[in-house]
Design a protein around this motif. Structure first.
Motif, mmCIF file in Angstrom:
data_model
loop_
_atom_site.group_PDB
_atom_site.id
_atom_site.type_symbol
_atom_site.label_atom_id
_atom_site.label_comp_id
_atom_site.label_asym_id
_atom_site.label_seq_id
_atom_site.Cartn_x
_atom_site.Cartn_y
_atom_site.Cartn_z
ATOM 1 N N UNK A 1 0.686 -1.072 0.019
ATOM 2 C CA UNK A 1 -0.118 -0.058 0.046
ATOM 3 C C UNK A 1 0.778 1.229 0.110
ATOM 4 N N UNK A 2 1.980 1.264 -0.190
ATOM 5 C CA UNK A 2 2.960 2.366 -0.348
ATOM 6 C C UNK A 2 3.890 2.497 1.038
ATOM 7 N N UNK A 3 5.039 3.338 0.792
ATOM 8 C CA UNK A 3 5.876 3.542 1.637
ATOM 9 C C UNK A 3 5.496 4.524 2.729
ATOM 10 N N UNK A 4 4.699 5.385 2.412
ATOM 11 C CA UNK A 4 4.086 6.393 3.291
ATOM 12 C C UNK A 4 3.177 5.941 4.311
ATOM 13 N N UNK B 1 -3.743 13.325 7.440
ATOM 14 C CA UNK B 1 -3.886 14.152 6.377
ATOM 15 C C UNK B 1 -2.667 14.010 5.199
ATOM 16 N N UNK B 2 -1.619 13.346 5.655
ATOM 17 C CA UNK B 2 -0.365 13.241 4.826
ATOM 18 C C UNK B 2 -1.066 12.513 3.502
ATOM 19 N N UNK B 3 -0.511 13.037 2.474
ATOM 20 C CA UNK B 3 -1.131 12.820 1.079
ATOM 21 C C UNK B 3 -0.389 11.723 0.327
ATOM 22 N N UNK B 4 1.011 11.969 0.452
ATOM 23 C CA UNK B 4 1.700 11.319 -0.324
ATOM 24 C C UNK B 4 2.080 9.523 -0.042
ATOM 25 N N UNK B 5 2.348 8.745 -0.967
ATOM 26 C CA UNK B 5 2.301 7.319 -0.512
ATOM 27 C C UNK B 5 3.892 6.710 -0.875
ATOM 28 N N UNK B 6 4.528 7.508 -2.004
ATOM 29 C CA UNK B 6 5.788 7.323 -2.326
ATOM 30 C C UNK B 6 6.945 7.755 -1.518
ATOM 31 N N UNK B 7 8.087 7.936 -2.457
ATOM 32 C CA UNK B 7 9.213 8.734 -1.694
ATOM 33 C C UNK B 7 8.917 10.353 -1.584
ATOM 34 N N UNK C 1 6.239 19.462 6.668
ATOM 35 C CA UNK C 1 5.258 19.615 7.879
ATOM 36 C C UNK C 1 6.078 19.947 8.780
ATOM 37 N N UNK C 2 7.088 19.202 9.226
ATOM 38 C CA UNK C 2 8.161 19.680 10.375
ATOM 39 C C UNK C 2 8.441 20.988 10.465
ATOM 40 N N UNK C 3 8.966 21.215 9.118
ATOM 41 C CA UNK C 3 9.673 22.636 9.016
ATOM 42 C C UNK C 3 8.441 23.812 9.201
#
Length: 242
Positions: free
Chosen positions: A68-71, A176-182, A191-193
């Protein structure tokens, strides 16, 4: 009870998983390990289950039903680690491209005040071994592009060797994190920044995998290129949701 957990996502890593687990447990500092396996057909999960008998209460396994993806694998691991109150939560690949002996250095940086520490390939020149030139240029160019678009002063925003203090992950809306790949790695740093946490880069030597197959694909690259621009726009209008 260790206060530090290393999250390692796996899919068909039977050639690496036992060796990487043993390498982490051979370190002088006490780390726990969480393998998040996407139901690997090659028996990766079965190998980890056998090792759990040897490393009781130190080695943990979460098995998902499909790839299901790295993320999403990392987010699954983050939530698991937060619920168990680990103070330091690490990301690391299974294929030895990240050297486990660098884990204590990342931990020390966070112990000394950083909220996120990054094992950086590009803090001091280009420290990548065994990659073809085109791949080095692609990765380094992507890092430059990300810095320009996001404004982050991070030399290696796509790095996947990271230590978080728990409060950073607790204060990011993981759902709410959208990306699943690198590009997931870029989004988490961004988001941390945006939350003004202290980010520190630790120079490492990155080596290409020796065993197993890379999971890189054109769709992953496309997500990183176009997604970063969209992510920046969303942050300007939806900052309170980041």
């Amino acid at each position: 009870m260790s206060n530090s957990i290393v999250i390692i996502p796996t899919y068909n890593e039977i050639e690496n998983v036992e060796a990487i687990i043993r390498a982490v447990f051979d370190l002088r500092k006490d780390f726990h390990v969480l393998i998040v396996d996407d139901n690997s057909p090659d028996g990766t999960g079965d190998c980890v289950r056998k090792l759990q008998n040897e490393f009781k209460n130190r080695l943990f396994l979460e098995t998902r039903t499909e790839k299901s993806g790295l993320g999403t694998a990392y987010i699954h691991g983050f939530k698991w680690a937060i619920a168990r109150k680990y103070d330091y939560i690490f990301e690391m690949d299974a294929d030895f491209s990240h050297n486990p002996t660098d884990l204590p250095r990342l931990h020390k940086a966070c112990e000394n005040g950083a909220d996120m520490s990054i094992g950086s390939r590009y803090k001091k020149g280009v420290n990548v071994v065994d990659w073809p030139l085109y791949r080095v240029l692609l990765s380094y160019g992507a890092s430059f592009y990300v810095k320009i678009i996001t404004g982050m002063r991070v030399h290696d925003p796509t790095a996947g060797f990271v230590c978080y203090k728990r409060h950073v992950l607790e204060n990011i809306n993981l759902d709410s994190v959208r990306f699943v790949g690198y590009a997931f790695q870029i989004e988490m740093k961004f988001r941390t920044y945006l939350k003004k946490y202290r980010i520190e880069e630790i120079s490492i030597i990155f080596r290409d995998r020796i065993r197993g197959k890379s999971k890189m694909s054109s769709s992953i690259i496309s997500e990183a290129v176009w997604g970063v621009f969209v992510m920046k726009l969303r942050s300007l209008f939806l900052r309170n949701k980041f």
